[in-house]
Design an enzyme around this catalytic site. Structure first.
Site, PDB file in Angstrom:
ATOM      1  N   CYS A  41       0.819  -1.217   0.000  1.00  0.00           N
ATOM      2  CA  CYS A  41       0.000   0.000   0.000  1.00  0.00           C
ATOM      3  C   CYS A  41       0.852   1.266   0.000  1.00  0.00           C
ATOM      4  CB  CYS A  41      -0.929   0.008   1.213  1.00  0.00           C
ATOM      5  SG  CYS A  41      -1.926  -1.474   1.292  1.00  0.00           S
ATOM      6  N   HIS A  51      -3.766   6.702   3.611  1.00  0.00           N
ATOM      7  CA  HIS A  51      -4.090   5.437   2.942  1.00  0.00           C
ATOM      8  C   HIS A  51      -5.531   5.065   3.287  1.00  0.00           C
ATOM      9  CE1 HIS A  51      -4.074   1.460   1.459  1.00  0.00           C
ATOM     10  NE2 HIS A  51      -3.958   0.873   2.635  1.00  0.00           N
ATOM     11  N   ASN A 101     -10.232  -0.688  -0.042  1.00  0.00           N
ATOM     12  CA  ASN A 101      -8.772  -0.560   0.024  1.00  0.00           C
ATOM     13  C   ASN A 101      -8.180  -1.010  -1.315  1.00  0.00           C
ATOM     14  OD1 ASN A 101      -6.048  -0.819   0.529  1.00  0.00           O
ATOM     15  ND2 ASN A 101      -6.286  -1.917   2.465  1.00  0.00           N
TER      16      ASN A 101
HETATM   17  O1  UT7 Z   1      -3.855  -1.792   3.532  1.00  0.00           O
HETATM   18  C1  UT7 Z   1      -3.007  -2.413   4.451  1.00  0.00           C
HETATM   19  C2  UT7 Z   1      -3.399  -2.112   5.790  1.00  0.00           C
HETATM   20  N1  UT7 Z   1      -4.645  -2.747   6.138  1.00  0.00           N
HETATM   21  C3  UT7 Z   1      -5.087  -2.546   7.322  1.00  0.00           C
HETATM   22  O2  UT7 Z   1      -4.460  -1.819   8.049  1.00  0.00           O
HETATM   23  C4  UT7 Z   1      -6.317  -3.258   7.756  1.00  0.00           C
HETATM   24  C5  UT7 Z   1      -6.411  -3.121   9.232  1.00  0.00           C
HETATM   25  N2  UT7 Z   1      -7.472  -3.874   9.884  1.00  0.00           N
HETATM   26  C6  UT7 Z   1      -8.761  -3.580   9.795  1.00  0.00           C
HETATM   27  O3  UT7 Z   1      -9.173  -2.743   9.024  1.00  0.00           O
HETATM   28  C7  UT7 Z   1      -9.702  -4.285  10.734  1.00  0.00           C
HETATM   29  O4  UT7 Z   1      -8.942  -4.993  11.672  1.00  0.00           O
HETATM   30  C8  UT7 Z   1     -10.669  -5.254  10.025  1.00  0.00           C
HETATM   31  C9  UT7 Z   1     -11.729  -4.476   9.268  1.00  0.00           C
HETATM   32  C10 UT7 Z   1      -9.930  -6.177   9.106  1.00  0.00           C
HETATM   33  C11 UT7 Z   1     -11.392  -6.117  11.070  1.00  0.00           C
HETATM   34  O5  UT7 Z   1     -12.051  -5.275  12.004  1.00  0.00           O
HETATM   35  P1  UT7 Z   1     -11.916  -5.574  13.556  1.00  0.00           P
HETATM   36  O6  UT7 Z   1     -12.813  -4.637  14.254  1.00  0.00           O
HETATM   37  O7  UT7 Z   1     -10.452  -5.509  13.884  1.00  0.00           O
HETATM   38  O8  UT7 Z   1     -12.501  -7.016  13.691  1.00  0.00           O
HETATM   39  P2  UT7 Z   1     -11.762  -8.348  14.208  1.00  0.00           P
HETATM   40  O9  UT7 Z   1     -10.732  -8.793  13.239  1.00  0.00           O
HETATM   41  O10 UT7 Z   1     -11.367  -8.144  15.620  1.00  0.00           O
HETATM   42  O11 UT7 Z   1     -12.946  -9.375  14.131  1.00  0.00           O
HETATM   43  C12 UT7 Z   1     -14.110  -9.197  14.931  1.00  0.00           C
HETATM   44  C13 UT7 Z   1     -15.111 -10.245  14.544  1.00  0.00           C
HETATM   45  C14 UT7 Z   1     -14.544 -11.646  14.446  1.00  0.00           C
HETATM   46  O12 UT7 Z   1     -15.487 -12.540  14.985  1.00  0.00           O
HETATM   47  P3  UT7 Z   1     -15.256 -13.180  16.468  1.00  0.00           P
HETATM   48  O13 UT7 Z   1     -13.983 -13.944  16.357  1.00  0.00           O
HETATM   49  O14 UT7 Z   1     -15.163 -11.997  17.382  1.00  0.00           O
HETATM   50  O15 UT7 Z   1     -16.469 -14.012  16.660  1.00  0.00           O
HETATM   51  C15 UT7 Z   1     -14.480 -11.886  12.951  1.00  0.00           C
HETATM   52  O16 UT7 Z   1     -14.621 -13.252  12.617  1.00  0.00           O
HETATM   53  O17 UT7 Z   1     -15.687  -9.946  13.269  1.00  0.00           O
HETATM   54  C16 UT7 Z   1     -15.678 -11.107  12.475  1.00  0.00           C
HETATM   55  N3  UT7 Z   1     -15.587 -10.735  11.067  1.00  0.00           N
HETATM   56  C17 UT7 Z   1     -16.653 -10.498  10.310  1.00  0.00           C
HETATM   57  N4  UT7 Z   1     -17.975 -10.512  10.567  1.00  0.00           N
HETATM   58  C18 UT7 Z   1     -18.814 -10.193   9.576  1.00  0.00           C
HETATM   59  C19 UT7 Z   1     -14.463 -10.570  10.326  1.00  0.00           C
HETATM   60  N5  UT7 Z   1     -14.785 -10.206   9.054  1.00  0.00           N
HETATM   61  C20 UT7 Z   1     -16.156 -10.167   9.037  1.00  0.00           C
HETATM   62  C21 UT7 Z   1     -17.082  -9.856   8.011  1.00  0.00           C
HETATM   63  N6  UT7 Z   1     -18.393  -9.881   8.323  1.00  0.00           N
HETATM   64  N7  UT7 Z   1     -16.701  -9.526   6.774  1.00  0.00           N
END
Ligand code: UT7
Length: 327
Positions: free
Chosen positions: A113, A254, A284
């Site tokens: 990125c 970004h 993204n």
């Molecule tokens: O471009 C390079 C840089 N990229 C980044 O910096 C990305 C950075 N990360 C993020 O943007 C966020 O961490 C995400 C959007 C990827 C995830 O958000 P989060 O608030 O950190 O969620 P999490 O990973 O802590 O997951 C929370 C829950 C999980 O379920 P459990 O384990 O708590 O039951 C995931 O399985 O959300 C679940 N989950 C989803 N639920 C519905 C993950 N993806 C999805 C989805 N729909 N698409």
């Protein structure tokens, strides 16, 4: 004094829009989860004929037209991508052929990125060494080709697109141009975001737990690093130039997640009207995210002559940084 300046910007997005509602039919997700956790409503997905080099070439044509230059004027074409058309040759060479920019030498850079920002810094240094050069910097991705469409952790986040900027030397006495950059990497954290290649034809080097050529991501760890590292790079860069965050007219971060942008904005103390985002519509797009945003901000009149613009970037590698320019 020699200083590189952006002479024109351009961008190009594939036609097809993939909405959150459509993703609800593909994986176990919901529009409300995607929107509240990321700020993304829709993204673009390349369709028939919209290969990365075609979309990139169109973005480049628009940047050249804005700069009142032709492909024959380009001396160097640098393309940042993590979803190249082929492993060899570079996507930059495909774009060169598309544009008929045959006076240029062309190559790709791989900084995920952060690739476009790294590319602008590189162009700036070429121009300082050789002021008559015209350098085309492109960030382009077809991330849809690297997506596991059954993995809800990743497939809702990314999109396809390309953005470009053409750079040359500032005219005598001009105050505008690239002031400087603070760029960094940390390869120890490579496994927070990666895409393996095809299976190795050398069985001795085949990875035992090969996961396929798809994006793999540890989202929450990336999130924390993104906010912390971009904040650090911005503060260092501003201090180097004896500037305060209040001096910035527009910040273009970004475009990965609106919560990352909001966290960064709060930690830096930037007011909301000074931050440009468009991730709601494109998701993204990795190396294309900043140049697409820069082009939209430019065309919408959000950047005025004399404005101090701050780019901040973060991606796989890890790679990150900040870059300051006067428009
Ligand atoms: O471009 C390079 C840089 N990229 C980044 O910096 C990305 C950075 N990360 C993020 O943007 C966020 O961490 C995400 C959007 C990827 C995830 O958000 P989060 O608030 O950190 O969620 P999490 O990973 O802590 O997951 C929370 C829950 C999980 O379920 P459990 O384990 O708590 O039951 C995931 O399985 O959300 C679940 N989950 C989803 N639920 C519905 C993950 N993806 C999805 C989805 N729909 N698409």
């Amino acid at each position: 004094m020699t200083r590189a300046v952006i002479l024109g910007t351009g961008s190009c997005l594939p036609e097809r829009i993939l909405t959150n509602a459509e993703l609800e039919q593909m994986v176990d997700t919901s529009d409300s989860w995607i929107l509240s956790r990321t700020g993304i409503s829709e993204r673009r997905i390349a369709g028939p004929g919209e290969h990365i080099h075609k979309v990139a070439a169109q973005a480049a044509r628009r940047a050249l037209a804005a700069a009142q230059l032709t492909p024959a004027d380009v001396d160097l074409l640098v393309l940042a991508t993590v979803s190249p058309h082929m492993l060899m040759p570079s996507t930059a060479c495909f774009v060169q052929a598309e544009l008929k920019a045959f006076n240029a030498f062309a190559y790709d850079i791989s900084a995920a990125c952060a690739g476009f920002t790294y590319g602008i810094d590189l162009a700036s240094k070429y121009i300082c060494a050789q002021p008559d050069m015209k350098v085309l910097v492109i960030g382009a991705e077809n991330l849809s080709t690297r997506m596991n469409w059954q993995d809800r952790n990743t497939c809702v986040l990314f999109g396809d697109g390309a953005g470009a900027a053409v750079l040359g030397n500032a005219a005598e006495g001009e105050e505008r141009g690239i002031f400087g950059a603070k760029l960094q990497s940390d390869g120890r954290l490579w496994n927070l975001l990666y895409t393996e290649g095809p299976p190795s034809m050398n069985k001795d080097l085949q990875l035992p737990d090969w996961k396929g050529p798809y994006i793999q991501m540890n989202g929450s760890e990336l999130f924390k690093n993104a906010v912390r590292l971009m904040e650090g790079a911005v503060k260092e860069l501003l201090a180097q130039h004896h500037l305060d965050i209040a001096d910035i007219d527009l910040m273009i971060p970004h475009q990965a997640n609106i919560r990352i942008v909001n966290n960064l904005k709060e930690r830096l103390g930037v007011s909301a009207d000074k931050v440009f985002t468009n991730l709601n519509r494109y998701g993204n797009t990795s190396s294309a995210s900043i140049p697409i945003a820069l082009d939209e901000a430019n065309r919408e009149g959000r950047i005025r002559p004399g404005d101090l613009v701050l780019l901040c970037t973060f991606g796989a590698g890890l790679t990150w940084g900040a870059l300051l320019l006067r428009w």
